[in-house]
Every structure is written in C-alpha cells, then in structure tokens.
Design an enzyme around this catalytic site. Structure first.
Site, PDB file in Angstrom:
ATOM      1  N   SER A 257       3.609  21.046  10.426  1.00  0.00           N
ATOM      2  CA  SER A 257       3.593  22.473  10.737  1.00  0.00           C
ATOM      3  C   SER A 257       4.466  23.263   9.764  1.00  0.00           C
ATOM      4  CB  SER A 257       4.125  22.684  12.156  1.00  0.00           C
ATOM      5  OG  SER A 257       5.401  22.082  12.263  1.00  0.00           O
TER       6      SER A 257
ATOM      7  N   CYS B 235       4.153  14.588  11.270  1.00  0.00           N
ATOM      8  CA  CYS B 235       4.567  15.470  12.368  1.00  0.00           C
ATOM      9  C   CYS B 235       4.382  14.702  13.676  1.00  0.00           C
ATOM     10  CB  CYS B 235       3.699  16.724  12.353  1.00  0.00           C
ATOM     11  SG  CYS B 235       3.961  17.821  13.760  1.00  0.00           S
TER      12      CYS B 235
ATOM     13  N   THR C 217       4.667  15.896  16.752  1.00  0.00           N
ATOM     14  CA  THR C 217       3.934  16.684  17.741  1.00  0.00           C
ATOM     15  C   THR C 217       2.427  16.541  17.504  1.00  0.00           C
ATOM     16  OG1 THR C 217       5.764  18.267  17.641  1.00  0.00           O
ATOM     17  CG2 THR C 217       3.796  18.957  18.822  1.00  0.00           C
TER      18      THR C 217
ATOM     19  N   CYS D 186      11.117  14.213  15.667  1.00  0.00           N
ATOM     20  CA  CYS D 186      10.496  15.382  15.050  1.00  0.00           C
ATOM     21  C   CYS D 186      10.881  15.284  13.582  1.00  0.00           C
ATOM     22  CB  CYS D 186      11.042  16.682  15.650  1.00  0.00           C
ATOM     23  SG  CYS D 186      10.573  18.164  14.711  1.00  0.00           S
TER      24      CYS D 186
HETATM   25  N1  DGL Z   1       7.807  18.645  12.507  1.00  0.00           N
HETATM   26  C1  DGL Z   1       7.114  18.639  13.731  1.00  0.00           C
HETATM   27  C2  DGL Z   1       7.298  17.343  14.499  1.00  0.00           C
HETATM   28  O1  DGL Z   1       7.525  16.305  13.904  1.00  0.00           O
HETATM   29  C3  DGL Z   1       7.091  19.805  14.671  1.00  0.00           C
HETATM   30  C4  DGL Z   1       7.884  21.018  14.538  1.00  0.00           C
HETATM   31  C5  DGL Z   1       7.212  22.178  15.262  1.00  0.00           C
HETATM   32  O2  DGL Z   1       6.286  22.723  14.665  1.00  0.00           O
HETATM   33  O3  DGL Z   1       7.582  22.483  16.398  1.00  0.00           O
HETATM   34  O4  DGL Z   1       7.171  17.293  15.698  1.00  0.00           O
END
Ligand code: DGL
Length: 264
Positions: free
Chosen positions: A12, A75, A77, A189
């Site tokens: 993201s 990512c 998420t 994250c």
């Molecule tokens: N970098 C992302 C992850 O690993 C998410 C950050 C976000 O967009 O909230 O979950």
C-alpha cells in the site's frame, strides 16, 4: 523467460521496501518494479472487501501491463486477506507475506509473544491458523498499531516523528494482561521494520523483533533460481496517485535503488 521481465513488489505504501532490501541482497540483478498503492493507503483500516478488490484489480492491471516473472505481495494486510484470491485469478507465481509467528514462537523463552500489525491483519483467520499451528502452548498477544504506518511513511519522507507514537505501540502490548512477559514481538506489517530502531528504544532491551522479510527473500531467490536476468533501465517506483509525497520520497527510494518514479 524474458531476461527483462520484472519482479513486481507490491504494498500500500513504502512498507514493502523492508522486503525489497532483503530481496536485493539475494537477487541483486533482477529488474524490479515497486508498486505502492498510495491512493489506497492505509489498507489496515479498510474492510476485507475493499482490500481484496483493490489488490486483485491492481495486480491484474500490473500483470497485464508489465508481464512480471513473479509478484511479491510485500504487505501482510493484502496477503492475509487476498493472497488466495490473487493466486486464483492470476497466472503468475505469487509470493505473499505471512506474519512471522513460527520463528517468534521458536525463539521465545518466556512463552509470551507480541504481534503488532494493522487492525485488518490482526483480526484475520489466517493469523488464527498460524497461531494454532505454530504457537501452541504459547501466549500470543495482538495489538493494532495503525500509527506506525504513518510514522514509517513520514520517516521515509524525511519528516520528524514524535517518539510518543512508538511508546504507544509498545504500551498497547505491554499493558495487556501478561504483556510484561513478552520477549519476542512479531512485526506483522511491512512498514514496521522501517522503524525497528525506534521500536527497540520504546520496548527496551528485553524484547527482540522478528519479521518475514528474509524468509520472503529466500523464497523469491528459490523461485528465480536459474532464470536469465537483465536490467534494461533503472528500476521503477510506481504509485497509484500523484502527489507531493512522491518527490519527498525520492531520496529514500534511491537508497533502495529505485531511480525512476512513475504513476500507474
Ligand atoms: N504495509 C502493510 C502491511 O504489511 C499495510 C499498511 C497499511 O496500508 O495499513 O500490512
């Protein structure tokens, strides 16, 4: 296999750079397109349906346009929500990012592990399954730390961040029943390893951090083993929306050898 076919790294925002750093170490010559869905940032506060729709739609467009040799969803998420869906619809090898619960459980002496992720990640059944499989007999305490996403983005833009942000993240785990026993924290994250130094200062010396970047890099290297690689032009950082943050991020992107910036 076309030697110029890129590896696409997707997040993201800038979080996936923590994974790219490890991929660079194991596969220095593979051409990379790093795509940040800054128009959708943050993912962590969105619904499962919103994240899945964005990730499937964008990766479909990227695959059609750039014919990647492999896509790495850097990512947590996006991976915990949409990895299976993306694999179903795209005919490209996909490597996802999974919260590093297994190594944390193996290394914990106290038996109490913390997990910091986005609000969306920590509620996923995917995380429940990892906990059941790898942290049996351990205590896993989860906390959402949405502020750390903004903090990592600001740090990479060269802005100062109030250290209270990191102390609040530490307290969100420490203040839970049993939280004082935590000796390992899973950074679930990809933004969070970018502020690991600041988190170390906030948590203190009794806590160690673990994340999945090295494991992902090993998996990527394994899948690319033996493929021809040739970089025709400098690697590209691609954003889904133009804005003032792009020039502000340019110096940090160059540190990851992303020397061109574009908008999808
Ligand atoms: N970098 C992302 C992850 O690993 C998410 C950050 C976000 O967009 O909230 O979950």
């Amino acid at each position: 296999m076309d030697a110029h076919a890129p590896l696409i790294m997707f997040d993201s925002g800038v979080g996936g750079l923590s994974v790219l750093a490890e991929v660079r170490r194991s596969c220095p010559d593979v051409p990379v397109i790093y795509c940040a869905d800054n128009a959708g940032l943050p993912y962590g506060t969105k619904t499962e349906a919103e994240v899945a729709a964005r990730v499937c739609g964008l990766l479909g467009r990227l695959a059609e346009r750039y014919h990647p040799r492999l896509i790495c969803i850097a990512c947590n998420t996006a991976s915990t929500i949409a990895l299976a869906m993306v694999r179903d619809v795209l005919n490209v090898p996909i490597v996802g990012t999974v919260p590093a619960i297994k190594p944390a459980a193996e290394q914990s002496q106290s038996g109490t592990i913390g997990l910091l992720g986005t609000a969306a990640t920590i509620r996923q059944g995917y995380v429940d399954r990892l906990e059941a499989e790898f942290a049996q007999g351990k205590r896993l305490l989860r906390a959402a730390a949405p502020e750390l996403v903004g903090a990592a983005e600001a740090k990479l833009r060269g802005e100062a961040v109030d250290p209270a942000v990191y102390h609040r993240a530490a307290a969100s785990l420490r203040d839970q029943p049993g939280g004082a026993e935590i000796d390992m924290v899973v950074l679930a994250c990809t933004h969070f390893p970018l502020v690991e130094e600041e988190l170390t200062a906030a948590f203190g010396p009794t806590v160690r951090f673990v994340h999945g970047a090295q494991g992902i890099a090993r998996r990527v290297a394994h899948l690319l083993d033996g493929q021809p690689v040739q970089r025709r032009e400098p690697d590209l950082a691609l954003f889904t929306r133009d804005g003032a943050e792009l020039p502000a991020l340019a110096p940090a992107l160059r540190r990851y050898r992303l020397d061109r910036i574009g908008v999808l």
